[in-house]
Design an enzyme around this catalytic site. Structure first.
Site, short mmCIF file in Angstrom:
data_model
loop_
_atom_site.label_atom_id
_atom_site.label_comp_id
_atom_site.label_asym_id
_atom_site.label_seq_id
_atom_site.Cartn_x
_atom_site.Cartn_y
_atom_site.Cartn_z
N HIS A 132 -0.86 10.30 -12.67
CA HIS A 132 -0.62 10.82 -14.01
C HIS A 132 0.12 12.16 -13.98
CE1 HIS A 132 -3.26 7.61 -15.13
NE2 HIS A 132 -4.24 8.10 -14.39
N LYS A 169 -7.71 -3.60 18.10
CA LYS A 169 -7.26 -2.23 18.36
C LYS A 169 -6.34 -1.79 17.22
CE LYS A 169 -7.44 0.56 22.06
NZ LYS A 169 -8.74 0.71 22.74
N THR A 224 -10.15 -4.37 23.89
CA THR A 224 -9.14 -3.80 22.99
C THR A 224 -8.14 -2.96 23.78
OG1 THR A 224 -10.43 -1.82 22.39
CG2 THR A 224 -10.79 -3.83 21.08
N ARG A 230 6.65 8.07 -21.70
CA ARG A 230 5.89 8.89 -20.75
C ARG A 230 6.56 8.82 -19.38
NH1 ARG A 230 0.48 5.27 -19.01
NH2 ARG A 230 1.66 3.40 -18.41
N GLN A 274 0.56 -2.71 -15.47
CA GLN A 274 0.33 -4.13 -15.23
C GLN A 274 1.59 -4.94 -15.46
OE1 GLN A 274 -1.80 -2.04 -16.70
NE2 GLN A 274 -3.93 -2.80 -16.68
#
Lengths: 298, 298, 298, 298
Positions: free
Chosen positions: B260, B21, B66, B184, B232
């Site tokens: 962006h 559920k 459920t 940036r 990263q």
């Protein structure tokens, strides 16, 4: 298709109309020596005016392209987004109202607040987290003759009162099953907007940020303090509290969904539930919409 | 339709499966004498186990409905939601793992934070505003043999760095038009999850709230402090900072959309734009997903 | 922040990671003499590979910028989006897999269907309405060595069975209040994905459109025809029906929310309700996830 | 908080107000011998009236609880949802208008269409797929004196014209960069609503389904056929076509976002793009809102 030669304006006429650009998403960073200031606005521009020929004859003379509106917002943001969203909206609206065909320019702004990330010994000068607790709203309209209308508000303010809310004494008929309740949860995603006195805002020196802050504090405080016999009464109480706190406000409108929280019946499992466990729901929801006016207002 | 008498299990077999559920929305109010405590959780329950006959023969023996899972969450909330979401998840998962057919019970919890409304001289005891700045995440899995897995995290944390972010030195080929940029904006709606050492969490005395707080502070601080040569590298830096701060964490996973923000070219309007005016966008977006492990971890 | 000189890789290591561009929204119009063809795809690109130095040392050598991925999708759409989304995905994945650092390239595509607007005596050649009944899904992965994985599917397919659905014989315990029911509504927003035999799809002549059509018809027909003793059994029945109809499919996965429709008790108003009036709900919802395999598959 | 004894109505007064229940989600199944009929409506109820004391004094006398509104919708659905959504809305609105405090009752309905699943040799009698191509809208208001207002429409109709759309001759100023274009894509998520002649709808025998069908066909056909010099002109053309086709309609309002599709510049990759490859976007978007009236209307 209409037959050749037929003039559709013999049979039909244009009524209310406006057009513009919505969801112009703008972020500005002001780079002071020791810290940055971050603003995050979503702007909508709309124009009203004499656009009959645009509609009925496909004649685009006098049409300000919505792409041009978008460009203008970014260009104005370079130098003129230095204060409140209301002041920025006034700059934009006054500019658009100068176009020949435009009789009324309307700017709507939603501002997201970002907070500096706390650091040891202070705050980050250049890193921010979105506050997410509310949106600041501004609405500006300027007409050709220079008449000015400025509204402000808060949106997406999700609040809950865990007591001091009741709902009793309402009408009962064949279709009524809701019990009267002296103590319930009241939850809403509040949208409140208010109008400033036109004479004050036209002057140019009005402090929109200070007024917004006072209104917001009054809203918050009355929200927490008051006893609510109904959502309708809450609007009256909070709306009048805002106007008590901020004399420049002529009226307050609130649109409040009543986001029901149902007390769960735990008795099938051998448990009591003294107002502790609730199902929160989003649909269906009550929806209460009311405006409160200052009597001295026109 | 299969022909009469055909046994589909001659040709096909059941593979991975789970059921449960989702979106069980739970609010609790604990009513102390002088103030209320408000919790707001969205819970999902999922079970894995021997459910071959349920699928292939329509035999529901051993199936926990459920609806029963939902009831159990509300019933357990009455007395057992007294601490961290992880601890509540462990109570639920251990309960569901006792069902005969269940080999593994998985609980996922998102907790919304609510803040007391500030008042003159303090905070409201019974009125709250939803914080909206992040969601606390908990994930618990318990298997039949008692093995325990506990993860925690933060979701919907929208952040922006207005400097100390670059992207240079990447591959350039026929399809590359992106310029290298030394400075940036970096914006993301961060989701970070981490896994606690199984031996620590199984013991029962682990302080999930304190660990979550330390991890969150380390995440926030490293986010603000670090120079980012790429999203990263940011994940590596923030992930290792979290584990440096909290030794009970074995690994950290981050999923970061790169939202962006494009610097607007204002030169057509005769204006410069020294990194001040940006278009914020939501699609397309970069999506960076990486997990960092502590070497000592298994 | 890590102390100067410390090498974080002594203590931590990078685990699973991928990165790419999501929500690349692409529309193509092919302009034949007498009519236009319209396609509408949302593409996501992700790469896996040796990106340790990118994360741990901030060295972007070998990184394909996600902006470049986006450009490539649009450039490839010029000439190579001439057939199925799977074939387009293969072109893209094979291209990205040639980058030195990339060990595996993954393309996910959602295609929206648009229908020509019906006109007197035919269909509009250049005006379309979005179908809105389902989304076609394609998933392609290509690894460095040329190994190919192709999956297809349907998403956002909202369906309802108004009978031939029951739920009985399930476990009952202290927390069970759901009655057994021989005849209920079954509603779901279905997501089904399936994997094609790798040897067939690598060959290059596989007809993805035809296979998708056959799978979709089998899904639809079995959905309408079968008696459902549970959502779990429905997945088995529909999944095996798809594979019966399409021998190129090795496995089928379905993720089905059970969107509950509760029969309204109208007795307080003196009315019966013989299975005619229902509340449709979206939360909480059951969530059933299972994969069915062809036995001959590896 | 207001000081004791102060009468807030000395200073403030209630303005426009309404309240009700929104997002009442209703599904009905009519079980004929050989097939089922499925309806799926989302209903909102709102009341206007003399609710001053409710707001200003917390006196709930005369308040119809929004929970009662919800119950009434389900109860009325048992026997009275046998025809068009407009007719159902009229039944509901007339009922609510009988409450003493109510001066005007307003019902808004969105109906989702479900289609029978095609089968070999026909259609499934009891299995349905949600059409998803548009929503049917109905709006009904009934005032105390029996005055009736009925509007209908379509929402969420996403359409695209791949030619026969231009935008030229518009105003150019310092902020204008948009080139004039003789052939562009025009895409929108259309919302059209229209008002029926009050004298016709009050009579009780008006065929709302037939009128809606004629209006919808005219909308669709004019959408496909016409040449669009601007979105504004498209509204005029489609609005007048609807009224040409359906004499019972007095006015048509359309709200059209202009969902821009930008032709991609592929020249950096050595490719041309003769109107074939586009980026679809959702923000910012143009927003055009206009109403067209029949001259004979009041």
């Amino acid at each position: 298709m209409a037959e050749p030669g037929r003039d559709l304006t013999d049979d039909y006429e244009l009524g209310d109309n406006r057009y513009g650009k919505s969801r112009i998403r703008l972020v500005t960073v002001r780079r002071e020596t020791d810290r940055h200031d971050l603003r995050d606005l979503t702007v909508a521009v709309a124009l009203e005016g004499d656009f009959d020929a645009v509609h009925t004859r496909g004649d685009n003379t006098g049409v300000v392209a919505t792409d041009t509106m978008k460009n203008t917002v970014y260009a104005f943001a370079r130098d003129r987004l230095t204060g409140s969203p209301e002041a920025f909206g006034l700059e934009l609206a006054r500019h658009f109202a100068t176009y020949a065909a435009c009789s009324r320019a309307i700017i709507d702004i939603e501002e997201q607040r970002w907070l500096r990330i706390p650091e040891e010994g202070g705050e980050a000068p250049d890193a921010f987290v979105r506050a997410g607790d509310l949106t600041r709203l501004a609405h500006v309209a300027v007409d050709k003759a220079g008449g000015v209308e400025v509204e402000a508000g808060v949106g997406d303010l999700t609040v809950m009162k865990t007591t001091k809310s009741a709902f009793t004494g309402f009408d009962r008929d064949r279709y009524t099953t809701l019990p009267e309740v002296e103590d319930r949860l009241m939850a809403t995603k509040l949208r409140a907007t208010w109008g400033y006195r036109p004479d004050l805002v036209a002057a140019g020196s009005f402090d929109f940020d200070a007024a917004w802050d006072r209104a917001r504090v009054a809203l918050r405080q009355s929200l927490a303090d008051h006893f609510s016999p109904s959502v309708q009464a809450s609007i009256w109480i909070m709306g009048t509290a805002i106007m008590d706190a901020e004399p420049s406000i002529d009226w307050v409108r609130m649109v409040l969904p009543n986001l029901h929280h149902w007390q769960v019946d735990l008795s099938p499992y051998g448990l009591d539930n003294p107002g502790e466990v609730f199902v929160s729901t989003s649909e269906p929801h009550g929806l209460i919409d009311a405006t409160v006016h200052r009597r001295s207002a026109g």
